[in-house]
Design a protein around this motif. Structure first.
Motif, PDB file in Angstrom:
ATOM      1  N   TYR A 253       3.228   6.090   8.549  1.00 35.25           N
ATOM      2  CA  TYR A 253       4.556   5.516   8.825  1.00 35.25           C
ATOM      3  C   TYR A 253       4.732   5.374  10.329  1.00 35.25           C
ATOM      4  CZ  TYR A 253       6.286   6.247   4.054  1.00 35.25           C
ATOM      5  OH  TYR A 253       6.491   6.185   2.703  1.00 35.25           O
ATOM      6  N   GLU A 254       5.710   4.534  10.690  1.00 33.48           N
ATOM      7  CA  GLU A 254       6.008   4.379  12.113  1.00 33.48           C
ATOM      8  C   GLU A 254       6.488   5.695  12.708  1.00 33.48           C
ATOM      9  OE1 GLU A 254       8.737   1.162  13.185  1.00 33.48           O
ATOM     10  OE2 GLU A 254       7.210  -0.146  12.281  1.00 33.48           O
ATOM     11  N   ASN A 255       7.370   6.377  11.982  1.00 33.74           N
ATOM     12  CA  ASN A 255       7.818   7.696  12.431  1.00 33.74           C
ATOM     13  C   ASN A 255       8.248   8.523  11.220  1.00 33.74           C
ATOM     14  OD1 ASN A 255      10.749   7.374  11.905  1.00 33.74           O
ATOM     15  ND2 ASN A 255      10.522   5.737  13.425  1.00 33.74           N
ATOM     16  N   GLU A 256       8.574   9.776  11.467  1.00 32.94           N
ATOM     17  CA  GLU A 256       8.856  10.704  10.357  1.00 32.94           C
ATOM     18  C   GLU A 256      10.126  10.364   9.597  1.00 32.94           C
ATOM     19  OE1 GLU A 256       8.880  14.707  11.691  1.00 32.94           O
ATOM     20  OE2 GLU A 256       6.691  14.746  11.932  1.00 32.94           O
ATOM     21  N   GLN A 257      10.964   9.537  10.219  1.00 35.82           N
ATOM     22  CA  GLN A 257      12.222   9.183   9.567  1.00 35.82           C
ATOM     23  C   GLN A 257      12.175   7.833   8.851  1.00 35.82           C
ATOM     24  OE1 GLN A 257      14.963  10.749   8.589  1.00 35.82           O
ATOM     25  NE2 GLN A 257      13.657  12.451   9.222  1.00 35.82           N
ATOM     26  N   SER A 258      11.027   7.163   8.909  1.00 31.07           N
ATOM     27  CA  SER A 258      10.916   5.860   8.227  1.00 31.07           C
ATOM     28  C   SER A 258      11.348   6.039   6.786  1.00 31.07           C
ATOM     29  CB  SER A 258       9.467   5.381   8.233  1.00 31.07           C
ATOM     30  OG  SER A 258       9.024   5.144   9.532  1.00 31.07           O
ATOM     31  N   ASN A 259      12.112   5.072   6.298  1.00 32.62           N
ATOM     32  CA  ASN A 259      12.539   5.222   4.897  1.00 32.62           C
ATOM     33  C   ASN A 259      11.342   5.085   3.967  1.00 32.62           C
ATOM     34  OD1 ASN A 259      14.262   5.873   2.880  1.00 32.62           O
ATOM     35  ND2 ASN A 259      15.235   3.868   2.718  1.00 32.62           N
ATOM     36  N   ILE A 260      11.497   5.664   2.784  1.00 32.83           N
ATOM     37  CA  ILE A 260      10.436   5.612   1.790  1.00 32.83           C
ATOM     38  C   ILE A 260      10.885   4.615   0.727  1.00 32.83           C
ATOM     39  CG2 ILE A 260       9.137   6.950   0.104  1.00 32.83           C
ATOM     40  CD1 ILE A 260       9.962   9.489   1.712  1.00 32.83           C
ATOM     41  N   THR A 261      10.119   3.562   0.555  1.00 31.36           N
ATOM     42  CA  THR A 261      10.498   2.534  -0.432  1.00 31.36           C
ATOM     43  C   THR A 261      10.537   3.165  -1.825  1.00 31.36           C
ATOM     44  OG1 THR A 261       9.401   0.914   0.951  1.00 31.36           O
ATOM     45  CG2 THR A 261       9.906   0.234  -1.297  1.00 31.36           C
ATOM     46  N   PRO A 262      11.680   3.013  -2.544  1.00 29.24           N
ATOM     47  CA  PRO A 262      11.805   3.735  -3.823  1.00 29.24           C
ATOM     48  C   PRO A 262      11.242   2.974  -5.024  1.00 29.24           C
ATOM     49  CG  PRO A 262      13.901   2.747  -3.259  1.00 29.24           C
ATOM     50  CD  PRO A 262      12.942   2.356  -2.170  1.00 29.24           C
ATOM     51  N   ILE A 277       2.551   1.650  -1.773  1.00 31.48           N
ATOM     52  CA  ILE A 277       3.279   2.774  -2.364  1.00 31.48           C
ATOM     53  C   ILE A 277       3.684   3.745  -1.262  1.00 31.48           C
ATOM     54  CG2 ILE A 277       2.831   4.893  -3.691  1.00 31.48           C
ATOM     55  CD1 ILE A 277       1.452   3.161  -5.787  1.00 31.48           C
ATOM     56  N   GLY A 278       4.964   4.038  -1.184  1.00 31.05           N
ATOM     57  CA  GLY A 278       5.452   4.938  -0.143  1.00 31.05           C
ATOM     58  C   GLY A 278       5.499   6.382  -0.609  1.00 31.05           C
ATOM     59  N   LEU A 279       4.694   7.233   0.025  1.00 30.68           N
ATOM     60  CA  LEU A 279       4.790   8.678  -0.227  1.00 30.68           C
ATOM     61  C   LEU A 279       5.627   9.281   0.898  1.00 30.68           C
ATOM     62  CD1 LEU A 279       1.107   9.537  -1.241  1.00 30.68           C
ATOM     63  CD2 LEU A 279       3.022   8.925  -2.713  1.00 30.68           C
ATOM     64  N   GLN A 280       5.756  10.605   0.902  1.00 31.27           N
ATOM     65  CA  GLN A 280       6.555  11.241   1.967  1.00 31.27           C
ATOM     66  C   GLN A 280       5.912  11.064   3.345  1.00 31.27           C
ATOM     67  OE1 GLN A 280       7.133  15.402   1.047  1.00 31.27           O
ATOM     68  NE2 GLN A 280       7.672  14.900  -1.063  1.00 31.27           N
ATOM     69  N   ASN A 281       4.583  11.203   3.391  1.00 34.91           N
ATOM     70  CA  ASN A 281       3.897  11.305   4.676  1.00 34.91           C
ATOM     71  C   ASN A 281       3.144  10.046   5.079  1.00 34.91           C
ATOM     72  OD1 ASN A 281       2.201  11.680   2.466  1.00 34.91           O
ATOM     73  ND2 ASN A 281       0.674  12.741   3.708  1.00 34.91           N
ATOM     74  N   ARG A 282       2.996   9.075   4.161  1.00 33.93           N
ATOM     75  CA  ARG A 282       2.213   7.876   4.451  1.00 33.93           C
ATOM     76  C   ARG A 282       2.432   6.868   3.341  1.00 33.93           C
ATOM     77  NH1 ARG A 282      -1.469   7.649   0.461  1.00 33.93           N
ATOM     78  NH2 ARG A 282      -2.334   9.593  -0.333  1.00 33.93           N
ATOM     79  N   ARG A 283       1.885   5.666   3.563  1.00 35.27           N
ATOM     80  CA  ARG A 283       1.847   4.682   2.480  1.00 35.27           C
ATOM     81  C   ARG A 283       0.430   4.616   1.912  1.00 35.27           C
ATOM     82  NH1 ARG A 283       3.231   0.016   6.161  1.00 35.27           N
ATOM     83  NH2 ARG A 283       2.593  -1.334   4.442  1.00 35.27           N
ATOM     84  N   GLY A 284       0.331   4.400   0.630  1.00 34.01           N
ATOM     85  CA  GLY A 284      -0.968   4.102   0.017  1.00 34.01           C
ATOM     86  C   GLY A 284      -0.985   2.610  -0.242  1.00 34.01           C
ATOM     87  N   VAL A 285      -1.951   1.925   0.381  1.00 37.62           N
ATOM     88  CA  VAL A 285      -1.987   0.464   0.272  1.00 37.62           C
ATOM     89  C   VAL A 285      -3.371   0.050  -0.224  1.00 37.62           C
ATOM     90  CG1 VAL A 285      -1.733  -1.709   1.553  1.00 37.62           C
ATOM     91  CG2 VAL A 285      -0.345   0.263   2.184  1.00 37.62           C
ATOM     92  N   GLY A 286      -3.426  -0.954  -1.058  1.00 36.36           N
ATOM     93  CA  GLY A 286      -4.739  -1.406  -1.525  1.00 36.36           C
ATOM     94  C   GLY A 286      -4.693  -2.834  -2.000  1.00 36.36           C
ATOM     95  N   TYR A 287      -5.804  -3.527  -1.784  1.00 34.73           N
ATOM     96  CA  TYR A 287      -5.929  -4.915  -2.259  1.00 34.73           C
ATOM     97  C   TYR A 287      -6.897  -4.905  -3.438  1.00 34.73           C
ATOM     98  CZ  TYR A 287      -6.695 -10.036  -1.898  1.00 34.73           C
ATOM     99  OH  TYR A 287      -6.767 -11.391  -2.139  1.00 34.73           O
ATOM    100  N   VAL A 288      -6.419  -5.291  -4.596  1.00 37.34           N
ATOM    101  CA  VAL A 288      -7.320  -5.463  -5.735  1.00 37.34           C
ATOM    102  C   VAL A 288      -7.574  -6.957  -5.902  1.00 37.34           C
ATOM    103  CG1 VAL A 288      -7.027  -3.349  -7.101  1.00 37.34           C
ATOM    104  CG2 VAL A 288      -5.300  -5.113  -7.241  1.00 37.34           C
ATOM    105  N   PHE A 289      -8.832  -7.330  -6.019  1.00 40.06           N
ATOM    106  CA  PHE A 289      -9.165  -8.756  -6.022  1.00 40.06           C
ATOM    107  C   PHE A 289     -10.330  -9.041  -6.966  1.00 40.06           C
ATOM    108  CE2 PHE A 289     -13.014  -8.432  -3.396  1.00 40.06           C
ATOM    109  CZ  PHE A 289     -12.818  -7.216  -2.747  1.00 40.06           C
ATOM    110  N   SER A 290     -10.568 -10.326  -7.146  1.00 39.87           N
ATOM    111  CA  SER A 290     -11.659 -10.753  -8.028  1.00 39.87           C
ATOM    112  C   SER A 290     -12.853 -11.141  -7.173  1.00 39.87           C
ATOM    113  CB  SER A 290     -11.189 -11.951  -8.858  1.00 39.87           C
ATOM    114  OG  SER A 290     -12.304 -12.664  -9.326  1.00 39.87           O
ATOM    115  N   SER A 291     -13.977 -10.459  -7.375  1.00 36.66           N
ATOM    116  CA  SER A 291     -15.160 -10.762  -6.556  1.00 36.66           C
ATOM    117  C   SER A 291     -15.795 -12.088  -6.969  1.00 36.66           C
ATOM    118  CB  SER A 291     -16.178  -9.622  -6.654  1.00 36.66           C
ATOM    119  OG  SER A 291     -16.732  -9.589  -7.957  1.00 36.66           O
TER     120      SER A 291
END
Ligand SMILES: Cc1cc2nc3c(=O)[nH]c(=O)nc-3n(C[C@H](O)[C@H](O)[C@H](O)COP(=O)(O)OP(=O)(O)OC[C@H]3O[C@@H](n4cnc5c(N)ncnc54)[C@H](O)[C@@H]3O)c2cc1C
Length: 513
Positions: A253-262, A277-291
């Motif tokens: 996150y940008e900082n500790e107070q960044s809002n967490i997308t619900p 996906i927003g967790l407390q301490n970070r976002r989990g981001v991923g690209y799923v694609f067709s090879s």
């Protein structure tokens, strides 16, 4: 002579293994001995952060404290999914699949009323906004409950986003400390079978032989029991669902107070989609694609463009996905739960819920004897296959309604050859009336009719209401729409900011029930 099932040996300690152990052990405390063996060297897949509201009842039944779950797993609230750029690909294009049902559903169906209104009014609100207050709550970044709401109770229906690695350890500790699960840390090196073909024991590197009356294969993509040992074939669904690669990364996150997308963000790309996906301490981001439609380098470029500047040091992890599942999930005295049973793209977070449902079903089918196990297996296989087929249909629905033409990926997804007949039939019926309970006759439905409504109408689908008789009592619908507006005003005023509530839960705890 009967041979009762008294001991269960679970191979694998990812989310599937520990949830299965917890669900079975909580219900059959003294009747069944549960042993779980997991390798120290073979890690868990470590992704899988989106859940369903079922996780609340699962954890509650296992006796887990929701407060501790928030404290230890970087947990946050999930109130559904926001799908962006799926229909036209434009920046303003989005719709919600919230977790709260449409107002009055299922006794009242607002879909035909909204359908007619939206045809007559250019600026009609979106379907989800007109029938459900949760979209407004999500758009403002609010939590689904108050600090005074007890554990597992919500104002708005909710699920969780969680840290997959921490979650497995958290459940493990609970299972071992509180539920009497025997934990063996070792590698399974060989699987021994009886003359009849059952698994007799698994041989480990240091702990000798582990026996069991029933074995649960939770060994992930390796499927060492059901796949490698018993040779149950794999059924590919890649003709319908093209996603076969993931690039996963953790974004600070940008900082500790960044809002967490619900809610989960699902942002369509040229050849797949990105989860965020927003967790407390970070976002989990991923690209799923067709090879088949793009390569990893191009996908990486799209992912980096999405994450934005300043994160060039992040190195996404590539995970191969073989979309599909086993032909059967239970054979002899072996049943597969989790990735060993199959996997499809995580578009509606259907994997963890299937683990919960499978473990619940195994648990409910006990006690059993070896003599009755084949009957149990047949029932489990019928139900589980039905569930996989419905997941395939529901995921494909998201693609066939897209109007995107910017790549072969989107165009190919609309090719009728890749659309299951069961879904084509439903679409033929829904041309004239909204999805309802009559379309889903099984007790084992994965998605309620309301979920189909949210996706259909969210993606711009409109019914032909020319054959529909005018409603006898339009006043009831008007009152329900008004009630939804009132709930929107009430809860957007009263519900706290998502991060604020999570911080409070960690500090003060929720009232235990
Ligand atoms: C990209 C991606 C995104 C996902 N997102 C979601 C999501 O948002 N929501 C959702 O519901 N699901 C999601 N999933 C699915 C979810 O991650 C899995 O269903 C879940 O983590 C369960 O995994 P598992 O326990 O079956 O396997 P794993 O986590 O791989 O665990 C396998 C276990 O087996 C053990 N093992 C293997 N071989 C041996 C051996 N020889 N001896 C001893 N132990 C052994 C390993 O040590 C490990 O403990 C996602 C999956 C992927 C790939």
């Amino acid at each position: 002579m009967v041979s009762p099932v008294r001991s269960i040996c679970i191979v694998g300690g990812g989310t599937a293994g520990w949830l299965t152990a917890g669900i079975i052990a909580a219900r059959h405390r003294s009747g069944l001995q549960v042993t779980l063996v997991e390798s120290e060297t073979i890690g868990i897949v470590g992704v899988g952060e989106g859940t369903w509201p079922t996780m609340r009842s699962t954890l509650k039944k296992m006796g887990v404290s929701e407060t501790e779950f928030f404290r230890q797993c970087n947990t946050s609230f999930k109130q559904g999914a926001k799908f962006s750029r799926w229909t036209t690909g434009e920046a303003s294009d989005f719709y919600y699949h919230p977790l709260v049902l449409p107002e009055g559903f299922p006794s009242l169906d607002l879909a035909p009323f909204w359908n007619r209104y939206s045809e007559e009014h250019e600026n009609a609100p979106s379907f989800s906004n007109a029938v459900c207050y949760q979209e407004a709550v999500c758009e403002l970044g609010l939590a689904p409950k108050l600090i005074t709401s007890p554990e597992y109770a919500g104002i708005a229906n909710y699920a969780y986003h969680l840290d997959a690695g921490r979650f497995a350890s958290f459940i493990r500790e609970h299972c071992v400390k509180n539920l009497g699960v025997r934990h063996v840390v070792d590698d399974v090196t060989r699987v021994a079978r009886t003359e009849s073909g059952d698994v007799e024991y698994v041989e480990t590197s240091r702990s000798g032989r582990l026996t069991g009356d029933l074995f649960v294969d939770c060994s992930g993509f390796r499927a060492i029991l059901l796949g490698q040992t018993l040779g149950v074939p794999f059924v590919s669904r890649s003709d319908v669902l093209f996603i076969d690669r993931a690039l996963a990364v953790q974004v600070p996150y940008e900082n500790e107070q960044s809002n967490i997308t619900p809610h989960t963000l699902s942002v369509a790309q040229k050849n797949g989609w990105i989860w965020d996906i927003g967790l407390q301490n970070r976002r989990g981001v991923g690209y799923v694609f067709s090879s088949k439609h793009t390569d990893t380098d191009a996908a990486l470029e799209e992912l980096r463009a999405y994450i934005g500047p300043g994160h060039d040091n992040l190195q996404p992890r590539e995970i191969k996905i073989n979309p599909g599942h086993r032909e059967t999930f239970w054979k002899g005295n072996v049943v597969a739960v989790g990735l060993s049973g199959g996997f499809l793209e995580p578009l509606e977070a259907s994997a963890l819920v299937l683990i919960e449902l499978s473990a619940e079903m195994i648990s409910a089918l006990m006690p059993a004897t070896r003599e009755t196990l084949d009957i149990v297996a047949r029932r489990f296989n019928e139900t589980t296959r039905y569930r996989w087929d419905r997941i395939v249909d529901f995921l494909k629905l998201h693609y066939i309604l897209s109007r995107r033409t910017d790549s072969r990926f989107w165009v190919d997804n609309r090719d009728p050859a890749g659309i299951p007949e069961s879904l084509q039939e439903q679409m033929a019926l829904w041309r004239y009336r909204a999805p309802g309970d009559q379309d889903f006759s099984s007790n084992n439905e994965m998605f309620p009719a309301a979920s189909y409504q949210y996706v259909l109408f969210g993606m711009g689908f409109r019914m032909d209401t020319s054959l529909t008789a005018p409603e006898r009592d339009p006043g009831t619908a008007q009152r329900a729409f008004a009630q939804n507006e009132a709930l929107k005003v009430k809860w957007t005023r009263l519900l706290p900011r998502n991060r604020d509530l999570i911080d409070k839960i960690k500090e003060h705890g929720l009232q235990r029930i």
